[in-house]
Design a protein around this motif. Structure first.
Motif, PDB file in Angstrom:
ATOM      1  N   LEU A 158       0.928  -1.177   0.094  1.00  0.00           N
ATOM      2  CA  LEU A 158      -0.021  -0.030   0.017  1.00  0.00           C
ATOM      3  C   LEU A 158       0.933   1.254   0.007  1.00  0.00           C
ATOM      4  CD1 LEU A 158      -2.660  -1.103   2.683  1.00  0.00           C
ATOM      5  CD2 LEU A 158      -3.202  -0.698   0.279  1.00  0.00           C
ATOM      6  N   ALA A 159       1.872   1.337   0.794  1.00  0.00           N
ATOM      7  CA  ALA A 159       2.889   2.299   0.809  1.00  0.00           C
ATOM      8  C   ALA A 159       3.526   2.572  -0.574  1.00  0.00           C
ATOM      9  CB  ALA A 159       3.838   2.036   2.173  1.00  0.00           C
ATOM     10  N   LEU A 160       4.097   1.584  -1.093  1.00  0.00           N
ATOM     11  CA  LEU A 160       4.802   1.720  -2.240  1.00  0.00           C
ATOM     12  C   LEU A 160       3.486   2.124  -3.545  1.00  0.00           C
ATOM     13  CD1 LEU A 160       6.971  -1.523  -2.516  1.00  0.00           C
ATOM     14  CD2 LEU A 160       7.751   0.699  -2.176  1.00  0.00           C
ATOM     15  N   ASN A 161       2.577   2.184  -3.213  1.00  0.00           N
ATOM     16  CA  ASN A 161       1.444   2.799  -4.274  1.00  0.00           C
ATOM     17  C   ASN A 161       0.649   3.814  -3.730  1.00  0.00           C
ATOM     18  OD1 ASN A 161       1.278   0.645  -6.763  1.00  0.00           O
ATOM     19  ND2 ASN A 161       2.026  -0.602  -4.819  1.00  0.00           N
ATOM     20  N   ALA A 162       1.142   4.479  -2.660  1.00  0.00           N
ATOM     21  CA  ALA A 162       0.452   5.658  -2.230  1.00  0.00           C
ATOM     22  C   ALA A 162      -0.075   6.500  -3.122  1.00  0.00           C
ATOM     23  CB  ALA A 162       1.342   6.324  -1.051  1.00  0.00           C
ATOM     24  N   GLY A 163      -1.324   6.853  -2.917  1.00  0.00           N
ATOM     25  CA  GLY A 163      -2.168   8.111  -3.585  1.00  0.00           C
ATOM     26  C   GLY A 163      -2.862   7.175  -4.817  1.00  0.00           C
ATOM     27  N   ARG A 164      -2.723   5.715  -4.900  1.00  0.00           N
ATOM     28  CA  ARG A 164      -3.316   5.025  -5.926  1.00  0.00           C
ATOM     29  C   ARG A 164      -4.337   4.170  -5.486  1.00  0.00           C
ATOM     30  NH1 ARG A 164       0.895   1.667  -9.101  1.00  0.00           N
ATOM     31  NH2 ARG A 164      -0.926   1.109 -10.082  1.00  0.00           N
ATOM     32  N   THR A 165      -5.411   3.990  -5.942  1.00  0.00           N
ATOM     33  CA  THR A 165      -6.532   3.122  -5.306  1.00  0.00           C
ATOM     34  C   THR A 165      -5.826   1.506  -6.036  1.00  0.00           C
ATOM     35  OG1 THR A 165      -8.173   4.730  -5.446  1.00  0.00           O
ATOM     36  CG2 THR A 165      -8.880   1.912  -5.584  1.00  0.00           C
ATOM     37  N   LEU A 166      -5.828   0.778  -5.118  1.00  0.00           N
ATOM     38  CA  LEU A 166      -5.626  -0.780  -5.632  1.00  0.00           C
ATOM     39  C   LEU A 166      -6.858  -1.481  -5.452  1.00  0.00           C
ATOM     40  CD1 LEU A 166      -2.149  -1.145  -3.723  1.00  0.00           C
ATOM     41  CD2 LEU A 166      -2.351  -0.699  -5.955  1.00  0.00           C
ATOM     42  N   VAL A 167      -6.982  -2.149  -6.528  1.00  0.00           N
ATOM     43  CA  VAL A 167      -7.990  -3.180  -6.497  1.00  0.00           C
ATOM     44  C   VAL A 167      -7.875  -4.439  -5.555  1.00  0.00           C
ATOM     45  CG1 VAL A 167      -9.135  -2.397  -8.906  1.00  0.00           C
ATOM     46  CG2 VAL A 167      -7.647  -4.505  -8.738  1.00  0.00           C
ATOM     47  N   ALA A 168      -8.930  -4.878  -5.077  1.00  0.00           N
ATOM     48  CA  ALA A 168      -8.751  -5.897  -3.986  1.00  0.00           C
ATOM     49  C   ALA A 168      -7.950  -7.219  -4.689  1.00  0.00           C
ATOM     50  CB  ALA A 168     -10.191  -6.443  -3.465  1.00  0.00           C
ATOM     51  N   ASP A 169      -8.340  -7.552  -5.881  1.00  0.00           N
ATOM     52  CA  ASP A 169      -7.886  -8.694  -6.473  1.00  0.00           C
ATOM     53  C   ASP A 169      -6.309  -8.339  -6.796  1.00  0.00           C
ATOM     54  OD1 ASP A 169      -9.864 -10.442  -6.389  1.00  0.00           O
ATOM     55  OD2 ASP A 169     -10.616 -10.133  -8.438  1.00  0.00           O
ATOM     56  N   ALA A 170      -5.992  -7.307  -6.890  1.00  0.00           N
ATOM     57  CA  ALA A 170      -4.452  -6.828  -7.180  1.00  0.00           C
ATOM     58  C   ALA A 170      -3.810  -6.871  -5.897  1.00  0.00           C
ATOM     59  CB  ALA A 170      -4.326  -5.418  -7.723  1.00  0.00           C
ATOM     60  N   LEU A 171      -4.426  -6.498  -4.803  1.00  0.00           N
ATOM     61  CA  LEU A 171      -3.699  -6.842  -3.719  1.00  0.00           C
ATOM     62  C   LEU A 171      -3.564  -8.305  -3.231  1.00  0.00           C
ATOM     63  CD1 LEU A 171      -5.426  -3.946  -1.490  1.00  0.00           C
ATOM     64  CD2 LEU A 171      -2.850  -4.192  -1.901  1.00  0.00           C
ATOM     65  N   LEU A 172      -4.574  -9.011  -3.417  1.00  0.00           N
ATOM     66  CA  LEU A 172      -4.313 -10.355  -3.081  1.00  0.00           C
ATOM     67  C   LEU A 172      -3.454 -11.208  -3.812  1.00  0.00           C
ATOM     68  CD1 LEU A 172      -8.338 -11.263  -2.800  1.00  0.00           C
ATOM     69  CD2 LEU A 172      -6.551 -11.634  -0.762  1.00  0.00           C
ATOM     70  N   ALA A 173      -3.346 -10.870  -5.151  1.00  0.00           N
ATOM     71  CA  ALA A 173      -2.216 -11.388  -6.139  1.00  0.00           C
ATOM     72  C   ALA A 173      -1.008 -11.088  -5.840  1.00  0.00           C
ATOM     73  CB  ALA A 173      -2.842 -11.191  -7.620  1.00  0.00           C
ATOM     74  N   LYS A 174      -0.611  -9.846  -5.418  1.00  0.00           N
ATOM     75  CA  LYS A 174       0.615  -9.328  -5.003  1.00  0.00           C
ATOM     76  C   LYS A 174       1.175  -9.631  -3.651  1.00  0.00           C
ATOM     77  CE  LYS A 174       4.338  -7.075  -6.176  1.00  0.00           C
ATOM     78  NZ  LYS A 174       5.180  -7.281  -6.904  1.00  0.00           N
ATOM     79  N   VAL A 175       0.104  -9.812  -2.648  1.00  0.00           N
ATOM     80  CA  VAL A 175       0.775  -9.762  -1.215  1.00  0.00           C
ATOM     81  C   VAL A 175       0.539 -11.613  -0.905  1.00  0.00           C
ATOM     82  CG1 VAL A 175       0.070  -9.436   1.061  1.00  0.00           C
ATOM     83  CG2 VAL A 175      -0.044  -7.606  -0.428  1.00  0.00           C
ATOM     84  N   TRP A 176      -0.376 -12.161  -1.559  1.00  0.00           N
ATOM     85  CA  TRP A 176      -0.770 -13.379  -1.206  1.00  0.00           C
ATOM     86  C   TRP A 176      -0.265 -14.243  -2.101  1.00  0.00           C
ATOM     87  CZ3 TRP A 176      -3.554  -9.772   1.158  1.00  0.00           C
ATOM     88  CH2 TRP A 176      -3.848 -10.009   2.618  1.00  0.00           C
ATOM     89  N   GLY A 177      -0.553 -13.932  -3.500  1.00  0.00           N
ATOM     90  CA  GLY A 177      -0.252 -14.812  -4.526  1.00  0.00           C
ATOM     91  C   GLY A 177      -1.344 -14.876  -5.659  1.00  0.00           C
TER      92      GLY A 177
END
Length: 223
Positions: A158-177
């Motif tokens: 989230l910090a690396l993308n501050a100022g950008r809205t991250l969709v839930a699936d993108a977060l799941l894919a990046k952080v969990w796989g």
């Protein structure tokens, strides 16, 4: 006992050909002894043990180590899953499980436990929040905040993308796989945990914002 031995044998048969060294323990006390002796890269922990339960073992384990933990459970109840994650587990799989799925989950947890932040962004500041990505240090108003490995990776992304809205699936894919896409319950749980640790007002958060129907965002300059 026979079922436990069979399950352990199945784990060996499926994981050792993939290059994993598998050490088994069928008692709660033996789990702790094995972790201290062998310092494993990951622990697969059954919720039900002959002399206790996996939740107690996980809690004790977290007092001495941040080794990744995957829970196995025959019940699959939401309350059990939430409890396991709250205690610091990295994943939770219902029994009976597909051995290929377990192997994929193990690989995904190991990937994110061994990942590092990109070399460009080392320090992040957002209002009272300070993150040193080289040291994996998180401060809130100068006080260190202790996060699990997965909590830290979520906050870091989230910090690396501050100022950008991250969709839930993108977060799941990046952080969990990528295999975790669609597991919104886990994402919501970890967001709630992060907000509590960052002393966020659940109704008016300032550091981790919800974008309804889309995902989450960390502002670059919170007011």
């Amino acid at each position: 006992m026979e079922d436990e031995v069979r399950a352990q044998r199945l784990l060996r048969l499926n994981l050792e050909p993939l290059g994993y060294r598998v050490i088994t323990a069928n008692r709660a006390a033996l789990v702790m002894e094995s972790v201290e002796q062998y310092m494993p890269d990951l622990v697969v922990l059954d919720v039900r043990l002959p002399d206790g339960n996996g939740f107690e073992v996980c809690q004790e384990l977290r007092s001495i180590s941040d080794v990744p933990v995957i829970f196995l459970s025959a019940h699959g109840q939401a309350a059990e899953r939430i409890r396991g994650l709250e205690l610091g587990a990295d994943d939770y799989i219902n029994k009976p499980y597909d051995p290929l799925e377990l192997a994929a989950r193990i690989e995904a947890v190991l990937r994110r436990s061994q990942g590092r932040a990109p070399a460009l962004a080392r320090i992040f500041r957002c209002g009272p929040l300070y993150i040193d990505m080289e040291q994996r240090l998180v401060l809130l108003d100068g006080v260190e905040i202790h996060l699990s490995r997965t909590e830290y990776r979520l906050l870091e992304y989230l910090a690396l993308n501050a100022g950008r809205t991250l969709v839930a699936d993108a977060l799941l894919a990046k952080v969990w796989g990528p295999e975790y896409v669609g597991d919104y319950a886990s994402l919501h749980l970890y967001i709630s945990r992060l907000r509590r640790k960052l002393h966020e007002d659940a109704h008016q958060p300032r550091l981790i914002l919800t974008k309804p129907g889309i995902g989450y965002m960390m502002p670059s300059d919170p007011r």
